[in-house]
Design a protein around this motif. Structure first.
Motif, PDB file in Angstrom:
ATOM      1  N   PHE A  74       9.943   5.347  -9.837  1.00  0.00           N
ATOM      2  CA  PHE A  74      10.115   3.644 -10.050  1.00  0.00           C
ATOM      3  C   PHE A  74      10.290   2.890  -8.785  1.00  0.00           C
ATOM      4  CE2 PHE A  74      12.716  -0.090 -10.823  1.00  0.00           C
ATOM      5  CZ  PHE A  74      12.235  -0.372 -12.128  1.00  0.00           C
ATOM      6  N   THR A  75       9.412   1.887  -8.722  1.00  0.00           N
ATOM      7  CA  THR A  75       9.352   0.967  -7.276  1.00  0.00           C
ATOM      8  C   THR A  75       9.340  -0.299  -7.417  1.00  0.00           C
ATOM      9  OG1 THR A  75       8.844   1.202  -5.006  1.00  0.00           O
ATOM     10  CG2 THR A  75       7.031   1.348  -6.800  1.00  0.00           C
ATOM     11  N   THR A  76      10.140  -1.098  -6.782  1.00  0.00           N
ATOM     12  CA  THR A  76       9.972  -2.665  -7.049  1.00  0.00           C
ATOM     13  C   THR A  76       9.277  -2.993  -5.959  1.00  0.00           C
ATOM     14  OG1 THR A  76      12.155  -2.787  -8.142  1.00  0.00           O
ATOM     15  CG2 THR A  76      11.344  -4.706  -6.543  1.00  0.00           C
ATOM     16  N   LEU A  77       8.321  -4.111  -6.203  1.00  0.00           N
ATOM     17  CA  LEU A  77       7.453  -4.796  -5.411  1.00  0.00           C
ATOM     18  C   LEU A  77       7.957  -6.369  -5.304  1.00  0.00           C
ATOM     19  CD1 LEU A  77       3.903  -3.885  -6.101  1.00  0.00           C
ATOM     20  CD2 LEU A  77       5.357  -3.349  -4.093  1.00  0.00           C
ATOM     21  N   LEU A  78       8.494  -6.819  -4.187  1.00  0.00           N
ATOM     22  CA  LEU A  78       8.625  -8.258  -4.024  1.00  0.00           C
ATOM     23  C   LEU A  78       7.565  -8.975  -3.728  1.00  0.00           C
ATOM     24  CD1 LEU A  78      12.343  -7.808  -2.350  1.00  0.00           C
ATOM     25  CD2 LEU A  78      11.794  -8.304  -4.728  1.00  0.00           C
ATOM     26  N   VAL A  79       7.057  -9.493  -4.659  1.00  0.00           N
ATOM     27  CA  VAL A  79       5.564 -10.207  -4.350  1.00  0.00           C
ATOM     28  C   VAL A  79       5.551 -11.291  -5.116  1.00  0.00           C
ATOM     29  CG1 VAL A  79       4.254  -8.323  -3.491  1.00  0.00           C
ATOM     30  CG2 VAL A  79       4.249  -8.834  -5.878  1.00  0.00           C
ATOM     31  N   GLY A  80       4.654 -12.269  -5.088  1.00  0.00           N
ATOM     32  CA  GLY A  80       4.518 -13.521  -5.777  1.00  0.00           C
ATOM     33  C   GLY A  80       3.650 -13.204  -6.955  1.00  0.00           C
ATOM     34  N   SER A  81       3.316 -14.090  -7.840  1.00  0.00           N
ATOM     35  CA  SER A  81       2.467 -13.946  -9.155  1.00  0.00           C
ATOM     36  C   SER A  81       1.109 -13.732  -8.650  1.00  0.00           C
ATOM     37  CB  SER A  81       2.767 -15.018 -10.189  1.00  0.00           C
ATOM     38  OG  SER A  81       2.517 -16.432  -9.507  1.00  0.00           O
ATOM     39  N   ASP A 132      -6.045  -4.786 -10.823  1.00  0.00           N
ATOM     40  CA  ASP A 132      -7.236  -4.039 -10.557  1.00  0.00           C
ATOM     41  C   ASP A 132      -7.213  -2.737  -9.785  1.00  0.00           C
ATOM     42  OD1 ASP A 132      -9.092  -5.723 -11.587  1.00  0.00           O
ATOM     43  OD2 ASP A 132      -9.097  -7.137  -9.983  1.00  0.00           O
ATOM     44  N   ASP A 133      -5.855  -2.481  -9.056  1.00  0.00           N
ATOM     45  CA  ASP A 133      -5.855  -1.346  -8.219  1.00  0.00           C
ATOM     46  C   ASP A 133      -6.037   0.100  -8.849  1.00  0.00           C
ATOM     47  OD1 ASP A 133      -4.128   0.735  -6.609  1.00  0.00           O
ATOM     48  OD2 ASP A 133      -4.564  -0.943  -5.204  1.00  0.00           O
ATOM     49  N   ARG A 134      -6.773   0.815  -8.279  1.00  0.00           N
ATOM     50  CA  ARG A 134      -7.125   2.133  -9.012  1.00  0.00           C
ATOM     51  C   ARG A 134      -5.832   2.996  -9.367  1.00  0.00           C
ATOM     52  NH1 ARG A 134      -6.206   5.748  -4.987  1.00  0.00           N
ATOM     53  NH2 ARG A 134      -6.274   4.955  -2.769  1.00  0.00           N
ATOM     54  N   ARG A 135      -4.625   2.781  -8.460  1.00  0.00           N
ATOM     55  CA  ARG A 135      -3.529   3.538  -8.651  1.00  0.00           C
ATOM     56  C   ARG A 135      -2.563   2.891  -9.722  1.00  0.00           C
ATOM     57  NH1 ARG A 135      -2.471   2.596  -2.302  1.00  0.00           N
ATOM     58  NH2 ARG A 135      -3.464   0.663  -3.250  1.00  0.00           N
ATOM     59  N   ILE A 136      -2.914   1.822 -10.351  1.00  0.00           N
ATOM     60  CA  ILE A 136      -2.472   1.258 -11.639  1.00  0.00           C
ATOM     61  C   ILE A 136      -3.215   1.841 -12.915  1.00  0.00           C
ATOM     62  CG2 ILE A 136      -1.682  -0.693 -12.808  1.00  0.00           C
ATOM     63  CD1 ILE A 136       0.326   0.065 -10.374  1.00  0.00           C
ATOM     64  N   GLU A 192       0.970  -1.427  -0.145  1.00  0.00           N
ATOM     65  CA  GLU A 192       0.061   0.007   0.049  1.00  0.00           C
ATOM     66  C   GLU A 192       1.065   1.182  -0.017  1.00  0.00           C
ATOM     67  OE1 GLU A 192      -3.374   0.532  -0.156  1.00  0.00           O
ATOM     68  OE2 GLU A 192      -3.204  -1.749  -0.861  1.00  0.00           O
ATOM     69  N   LYS A 193       1.797   1.085   0.763  1.00  0.00           N
ATOM     70  CA  LYS A 193       2.781   2.437   0.911  1.00  0.00           C
ATOM     71  C   LYS A 193       3.400   2.630  -0.547  1.00  0.00           C
ATOM     72  CE  LYS A 193       5.055   5.752   3.219  1.00  0.00           C
ATOM     73  NZ  LYS A 193       6.017   6.131   2.259  1.00  0.00           N
ATOM     74  N   LYS A 194       4.087   1.637  -0.929  1.00  0.00           N
ATOM     75  CA  LYS A 194       4.677   1.833  -2.487  1.00  0.00           C
ATOM     76  C   LYS A 194       3.712   2.131  -3.469  1.00  0.00           C
ATOM     77  CE  LYS A 194       8.612  -0.949  -1.950  1.00  0.00           C
ATOM     78  NZ  LYS A 194       9.725  -0.251  -2.718  1.00  0.00           N
ATOM     79  N   LEU A 195       2.527   1.558  -3.470  1.00  0.00           N
ATOM     80  CA  LEU A 195       1.557   2.245  -4.583  1.00  0.00           C
ATOM     81  C   LEU A 195       0.983   3.636  -4.300  1.00  0.00           C
ATOM     82  CD1 LEU A 195      -0.585  -0.996  -4.859  1.00  0.00           C
ATOM     83  CD2 LEU A 195       0.899   0.091  -6.433  1.00  0.00           C
TER      84      LEU A 195
END
Length: 458
Positions: free
Chosen positions: A180-187, A195-199, A26-29
């Protein structure tokens, strides 16, 4: 939850990294959305200055970054160094060309001032693969950022250190936090990110099945996407070609990056009159490849990125031999630790055999013999893919005609298919849609807006 970085050349674990939890995501988005809004209002000259600083930071960090790619996905160190340098070149090209690409396009009209302008879309989600862990990301990032957008990176889970290194490059270059930010998350997190409104849009490079999933998710969310998917690129050699030159390039075109490239030549379609000469020269060149520790000078073929991928390739090779292909060299895993596979050449491959009908993502070449140029084009097009193609001939007039008949996003005549920041890159059919690089790659992630202004009224 942790993400494991391991060395496919030794099977050793390199690092265990914690994935981002819900609060961190959430913070990164939020940071990405905020940074992009400010970035969209930033003067173009300042945007281009950041691109130049990113190019500089890449070159300054090349000696530290390149080994990460080699350690995490197995390519020879010399290729990793070249990959980082190509990323820097890409940012330099866009820093110089983007003002021209983004300039208003005036449409002549006697009744109005009519023009086309290019506005940012917002934050772009980049879902990227491991095979070129720096280039795949940065070839998308340069035009995305030049256009006033931000980028959130969800990288392949087997290259997490490369993903974090890219985020650090932008920090070193002085980019606004979150741009430019990296998210370390799974697929499993990709669908909710889309789906996120910030994307606001998605760029994806990877397999065709995964591309279908991304397209479906983005379509439901009505968000723009660019897909660069699989390929089974043909390398056509006609009888009037410089056969020895074609064979020399063919070895690099197949075995570079251990054959793990969407645009690697995979099906070598050779006219009968030139086939024996081509095969002899091609095999001689392939026998000079040095398979070994990718961190060692002189190694020209490293490990495949994962053991399961090596197993899949081996199954394809075995199936093709059982179907009647002639094994000229290689054809089995290298004994010992790591995901190494012998450089492999299959001759007398028919279009229906596994090595020709499926994408082979590794160091195995399939040679198909054809009667003439017409059959060569039919065989080249006889695949669901349409990414790149190479055509070798001394008759350039005929080449111009044949290139228009080949189903591909790019056709290289008397050369190896490669991506170039100055040229659009992408595919057709099941190789995806949309374009990266060049002016078209920049325009993909802009709102192409018509502005019509009539005469002022007093």
């Amino acid at each position: 939850m942790t993400i494991t970085s391991f060395n496919p050349a030794t099977d050793a674990v390199l690092a265990e990294l914690p994935s981002h939890d819900e609060a961190a995501i959430e913070k990164k988005l939020d940071d990405a959305a905020s940074a992009q809004r400010q970035w969209a209002r930033t003067p173009l000259a300042e945007r281009m200055a950041l691109l130049k600083r990113v190019a500089q930071a890449l070159r300054e960090q090349k000696a530290e970054m390149a080994p990460l790619a080699t350690l995490e996905m197995g390519k020879p160190l010399a290729e990793s160094l070249g990959e980082v340098e190509k990323c820097a070149w890409n940012f330099d090209v866009y820093a110089d060309a983007a003002p021209r690409f983004l300039a208003d396009q005036v449409v002549a009209s006697s009744a109005s001032d009519s023009r086309i302008v290019f506005d940012p879309l917002g934050v772009v989600l980049a879902v990227m693969p491991w095979n070129y862990p720096f280039w795949q990301v940065m070839r998308a990032a340069a035009p995305v950022l030049a256009g006033g957008n931000g980028m959130v990176l969800k990288h392949a889970s087997n290259v997490p250190q490369c993903a974090l290194a890219l985020e650090a490059v932008f920090e070193r270059a002085g980019a606004p936090k979150g741009l430019f930010t990296t998210l370390l998350v799974g697929s499993g997190e990709v669908a909710r990110l889309i789906d996120d409104r910030r994307i606001h849009a998605v760029t994806f490079t990877g397999s065709t099945p995964a591309g279908r999933s991304i397209a479906s998710q983005a379509g439901r969310a009505l968000k723009k996407q660019v897909l660069e998917l699989g390929g089974s690129d043909p390398f056509i050699v006609l009888a009037d070609a410089d056969v020895e030159a074609a064979a020399a390039v063919a070895v690099k075109a197949r075995f570079q990056n251990t054959g793990q490239s969407c645009i690697a030549a995979k099906r070598f379609i050779v006219e009968h009159a030139a086939a024996d000469r081509f095969v002899e020269a091609f095999v001689a060149g392939a026998r000079k490849l040095v398979v070994g520790d990718p961190m060692t000078d002189g190694t020209t073929q490293g490990a495949m990125a994962k053991r399961n991928l090596r197993d899949e390739l081996h199954a394809q090779v075995q199936a093709s031999v059982q179907q009647g292909a002639k094994l000229l060299m290689g054809g089995k895993p290298v004994a010992g630790p790591g995901a190494f596979y012998e450089p492999t050449v299959l001759d007398h491959v028919a279009p229906t055999m596994t090595a020709a009908s499926e994408e082979t993502f590794g160091p195995a070449a399939a040679i198909l013999r054809v009667a003439d140029a017409d059959e060569a084009v039919r065989v080249a097009n006889g695949t669901p893919f349409g990414l790149g193609a190479a055509l070798w001939t001394s008759d350039l007039d005929r080449a111009r005609q044949l290139t228009r008949q080949i189903d591909a996003g790019a056709v290289f005549v008397n050369g190896m298919v490669a991506s170039d920041p100055r040229l659009p890159f992408g595919g057709t059919k099941e190789s995806g849609y949309g374009r990266e690089l060049g002016a078209l790659g920049l325009h993909e992630f802009t709102n192409i807006k018509t502005v019509w202004t009539g005469p002022a009224r007093t």
